[in-house]
Design a protein around this motif. Structure first.
Motif, PDB file in Angstrom:
ATOM      1  N   LEU A 260       4.229   1.657  -0.810  1.00 34.95           N
ATOM      2  CA  LEU A 260       4.079   3.086  -0.535  1.00 34.95           C
ATOM      3  C   LEU A 260       5.390   3.570   0.060  1.00 34.95           C
ATOM      4  O   LEU A 260       5.946   2.916   0.943  1.00 34.95           O
ATOM      5  CB  LEU A 260       2.924   3.323   0.450  1.00 34.95           C
ATOM      6  N   ILE A 261       5.887   4.706  -0.427  1.00 33.58           N
ATOM      7  CA  ILE A 261       7.110   5.294   0.117  1.00 33.58           C
ATOM      8  C   ILE A 261       6.738   6.595   0.800  1.00 33.58           C
ATOM      9  O   ILE A 261       6.059   7.452   0.207  1.00 33.58           O
ATOM     10  CB  ILE A 261       8.150   5.555  -0.985  1.00 33.58           C
ATOM     11  N   VAL A 262       7.160   6.747   2.051  1.00 33.38           N
ATOM     12  CA  VAL A 262       6.835   7.929   2.847  1.00 33.38           C
ATOM     13  C   VAL A 262       8.129   8.585   3.308  1.00 33.38           C
ATOM     14  O   VAL A 262       9.008   7.913   3.853  1.00 33.38           O
ATOM     15  CB  VAL A 262       5.981   7.555   4.082  1.00 33.38           C
ATOM     16  N   GLY A 289      -0.486  -3.196  -7.916  1.00 33.63           N
ATOM     17  CA  GLY A 289      -0.962  -1.855  -8.253  1.00 33.63           C
ATOM     18  C   GLY A 289       0.223  -0.918  -8.352  1.00 33.63           C
ATOM     19  O   GLY A 289       1.363  -1.306  -8.088  1.00 33.63           O
ATOM     20  N   PRO A 290      -0.010   0.329  -8.718  1.00 36.92           N
ATOM     21  CA  PRO A 290       1.088   1.274  -8.889  1.00 36.92           C
ATOM     22  C   PRO A 290       1.771   1.621  -7.567  1.00 36.92           C
ATOM     23  O   PRO A 290       1.129   1.670  -6.513  1.00 36.92           O
ATOM     24  CB  PRO A 290       0.414   2.505  -9.492  1.00 36.92           C
ATOM     25  N   VAL A 291       3.068   1.855  -7.666  1.00 38.33           N
ATOM     26  CA  VAL A 291       3.812   2.364  -6.507  1.00 38.33           C
ATOM     27  C   VAL A 291       3.338   3.785  -6.222  1.00 38.33           C
ATOM     28  O   VAL A 291       3.106   4.580  -7.143  1.00 38.33           O
ATOM     29  CB  VAL A 291       5.326   2.365  -6.802  1.00 38.33           C
ATOM     30  N   ARG A 292       3.203   4.108  -4.933  1.00 36.02           N
ATOM     31  CA  ARG A 292       2.754   5.448  -4.560  1.00 36.02           C
ATOM     32  C   ARG A 292       3.744   6.079  -3.594  1.00 36.02           C
ATOM     33  O   ARG A 292       4.454   5.382  -2.865  1.00 36.02           O
ATOM     34  CB  ARG A 292       1.352   5.386  -3.944  1.00 36.02           C
ATOM     35  N   ARG A 293       3.791   7.421  -3.622  1.00 36.94           N
ATOM     36  CA  ARG A 293       4.649   8.186  -2.724  1.00 36.94           C
ATOM     37  C   ARG A 293       3.795   9.142  -1.898  1.00 36.94           C
ATOM     38  O   ARG A 293       2.822   9.692  -2.398  1.00 36.94           O
ATOM     39  CB  ARG A 293       5.678   9.000  -3.508  1.00 36.94           C
ATOM     40  N   LEU A 294       4.192   9.327  -0.646  1.00 33.42           N
ATOM     41  CA  LEU A 294       3.533  10.291   0.234  1.00 33.42           C
ATOM     42  C   LEU A 294       4.618  11.160   0.859  1.00 33.42           C
ATOM     43  O   LEU A 294       5.449  10.675   1.628  1.00 33.42           O
ATOM     44  CB  LEU A 294       2.734   9.569   1.322  1.00 33.42           C
TER      45      LEU A 294
END
Length: 326
Positions: A260-262, A289-294
């Protein structure tokens, strides 16, 4: 600084600048109101009185001339450290930074290696108006020849400044305004970075990697602590976003299998997109799992009373991590 209290970000930057001025006669500070006033946030307080007006220079209210002077000084062998009052004021200086400072070395076939630093107070959380609360680090991250750093602690700011002195090319350092005088920061690992430009693993974990930088690193650490021991979060503070340390991120993802990138800047065309793409290209086999961004939506920073609706919260980070690990 009072005895027994940890140094704040602002105090550490002040002490580092004083040490650089003391030991390197090439160093010159330039910026609006940085001398007599000590800057809007008093980061340079006392330095003009100590080192004189020739070394700590109050500039005119024109960001393009601040960088223009710095380019000339750097070509002449000085090491200017510029201050832009707020990140939203940097736009008049973009031409000088991107078309001059970043390209001089290549334009002259390496015959000059201009070292200069541009310090930019950045980010929200201080009830500033719209042009005082931006996070526009991606603007310079895409410009070849410019390095971009985003420290979240005084120690990292100190290391970045000292490294930038001899880099031979421009460095833009974004300084989180809301951390300037904050002392009650969440606990983090003291594990050192492997190199001056490397990312730092500030919390070890096994379930998910959260890559982040700047002020929001503290919200990420708070979220990680709140989720423990049910979810074990590893936190990577990138510190430098151009170029960024992909190896440390990949090593972390190899342990956790999730990323996760924040960040505080808008999600669209932000640093998170580059990190996500790089990990997908070079570390897809590591992912469960898929990379996610917040990050905030692509919209103008709101008035002060509504900034909590824009900034990424601890609860949002927790919810995103729980969604990824369920």
């Amino acid at each position: 600084m009072s005895p027994g209290r940890p140094a704040s970000l602002a105090e550490t930057i002040n002490a580092t600048l004083a040490d650089l001025l003391e030991h390197d006669p090439r160093v010159v500070l330039i910026g609006e109101d940085i001398g007599r006033l000590g800057g809007v946030f008093r980061v340079t307080r006392g330095l003009q009185q100590r080192f004189g007006k020739d070394r700590v220079r109050d500039s005119v209210l024109a960001e393009s001339t601040i960088i223009g002077q710095a380019v000339g000084m750097a070509i002449s062998g000085l090491v200017p450290v510029c201050e832009i009052q707020f990140d939203g004021f940097v736009y008049p200086a973009v031409n000088q930074l991107v078309t001059q400072a970043a390209r001089i070395g290549h334009r002259w076939n390496g015959q000059v290696e201009p070292s200069l630093v541009v310090r930019i107070p950045s980010g929200g959380g201080v009830r500033g108006v719209e042009h005082h609360s931006e996070s526009n680090e991606a603007l310079f991250a895409r410009a070849p020849g410019i390095s971009v750093a985003c420290p979240s602690t005084g120690d990292d700011a100190d290391q970045i400044l000292r490294h930038a002195m001899g880099l031979g090319s421009p460095v833009v350092m974004y300084e989180p305004i809301r951390l300037y005088w904050r002392r009650n920061l969440p606990a983090r690992s003291t594990e050192p970075a492997s190199a001056p430009t490397a990312a730092r693993v500030v919390r070890r974990g096994s379930d998910v990697t959260v890559a982040t930088f700047g002020a929001v690193t503290n919200e990420v650490l708070e979220a990680a602590q709140a989720l423990s021991p049910d979810v074990d979060v590893e936190v990577v503070d990138l510190r430098w976003v151009a170029p960024f340390d992909l190896d440390t991120v990949l090593t972390s993802v190899a342990r956790t299998g999730r990323l996760l990138i924040v960040h505080e800047a808008a999600k669209y065309a932000g640093i998170g997109g580059e990190v996500a793409a790089s990990v997908a290209e070079d570390g897809f086999h590591l992912l469960k799992g898929p990379v996610r961004r917040l990050a905030p939506d692509r919209r103008a920073y709101p008035p002060a009373d509504f900034e909590d609706d824009y900034l990424i919260s601890v609860r949002q980070i927790m919810n995103e991590v729980l969604e990824m690990t369920k």
